[in-house]
Design an enzyme around this catalytic site. Structure first.
Site, PDB file in Angstrom:
ATOM      1  N   SER A 159      -3.909   0.060  32.394  1.00 27.24           N
ATOM      2  CA  SER A 159      -5.064   0.936  32.550  1.00 27.24           C
ATOM      3  C   SER A 159      -5.470   1.527  31.211  1.00 27.24           C
ATOM      4  O   SER A 159      -4.623   1.857  30.377  1.00 27.24           O
ATOM      5  CB  SER A 159      -4.731   2.075  33.511  1.00 27.24           C
ATOM      6  OG  SER A 159      -5.772   3.033  33.520  1.00 27.24           O
ATOM      7  N   TYR A 217      -1.259   9.726  36.480  1.00 24.98           N
ATOM      8  CA  TYR A 217      -1.596   8.312  36.661  1.00 24.98           C
ATOM      9  C   TYR A 217      -1.480   7.568  35.329  1.00 24.98           C
ATOM     10  O   TYR A 217      -0.813   6.538  35.228  1.00 24.98           O
ATOM     11  CB  TYR A 217      -3.007   8.147  37.233  1.00 24.98           C
ATOM     12  CG  TYR A 217      -3.489   6.720  37.160  1.00 24.98           C
ATOM     13  CD1 TYR A 217      -2.918   5.743  37.966  1.00 24.98           C
ATOM     14  CD2 TYR A 217      -4.480   6.342  36.258  1.00 24.98           C
ATOM     15  CE1 TYR A 217      -3.336   4.414  37.882  1.00 24.98           C
ATOM     16  CE2 TYR A 217      -4.905   5.031  36.174  1.00 24.98           C
ATOM     17  CZ  TYR A 217      -4.330   4.071  36.982  1.00 24.98           C
ATOM     18  OH  TYR A 217      -4.733   2.760  36.890  1.00 24.98           O
ATOM     19  N   LYS A 248       1.225   4.514  34.182  1.00 22.98           N
ATOM     20  CA  LYS A 248       0.839   3.179  33.702  1.00 22.98           C
ATOM     21  C   LYS A 248       1.471   2.900  32.336  1.00 22.98           C
ATOM     22  O   LYS A 248       1.912   1.783  32.076  1.00 22.98           O
ATOM     23  CB  LYS A 248      -0.687   3.042  33.645  1.00 22.98           C
ATOM     24  CG  LYS A 248      -1.376   3.161  34.999  1.00 22.98           C
ATOM     25  CD  LYS A 248      -0.820   2.181  36.028  1.00 22.98           C
ATOM     26  CE  LYS A 248      -1.383   0.805  35.841  1.00 22.98           C
ATOM     27  NZ  LYS A 248      -0.996  -0.132  36.903  1.00 22.98           N
TER      28      LYS A 248
END
Length: 182
Positions: free
Chosen positions: A61, A85, A89
């Protein structure tokens, strides 16, 4: 691990697309994101080792970059995730790197921005959080789509985002898997 390793039996590549996404939600539910994204990656890597699968394409990401100072982002841009998040990643990439240091693993991570569209009409993006479904719901309701943000350094103050079509992203994953063979 045994179940996943058995499922990998006979495979020579893994394309890892499974993760919880949505940076905002990860701030509200960090443990859920770490459990799913980091623990899930660790379990997958262990299953790959157990099944002797040595090639991994990781769906990373752009969120690992946070808000970069540079206008253009590439692989050398410093990472500075701003949400759980993004952190999960980046941790997934680090797990792959660390496993590759001690096991025969070849891997790559594709760090892309916003995915839009659908490759087939019967498989479409219905997420309440993604841009296109939001825009189409507004249009279907006969109201103009709402633009959030008015303080960005653009002519109208709205944010500029990079998008990639899901079909192009699928092709990129296949090409990345092919490159791991060479």
């Amino acid at each position: 691990f045994d179940t996943v390793a058995r499922a990998l039996d006979g495979c020579d590549h893994v394309v890892h697309l499974a993760a919880l996404k949505y940076a905002g939600l990860s701030v509200q539910e960090p443990l859920r994101f770490y459990r799913n994204n980091v623990d899930g990656m660790a379990a997958l890597l262990q299953a790959m080792i157990d099944a002797d699968v040595e090639r991994l394409v990781y769906s990373g990401s752009c969120s690992v970059y946070g808000t970069p100072a540079a206008e253009h982002v590439d692989e050398d841009t410093p990472t500075a995730p701003e949400s759980p998040y993004g952190e999960t990643k980046l941790l997934g990439e680090w797990l792959a790197r660390d496993v590759a240091a001690v096991h025969p693993l070849r891997y790559t991570s594709l760090r892309y921005f916003n995915v839009v569209g659908s490759a087939y009409p019967e498989v479409y993006d219905a997420s309440p959080h993604n841009l296109f479904p939001i825009v189409f719901r507004a249009i279907d309701a006969g109201v103009p789509p709402k633009v959030h943000g008015d303080d960005y350094p653009t002519p109208d103050g709205s944010c500029i985002r990079d998008y990639i079509h899901v079909g192009d992203l699928a092709d990129a994953h296949v090409l990345a898997a092919d490159r791991l063979d060479g």
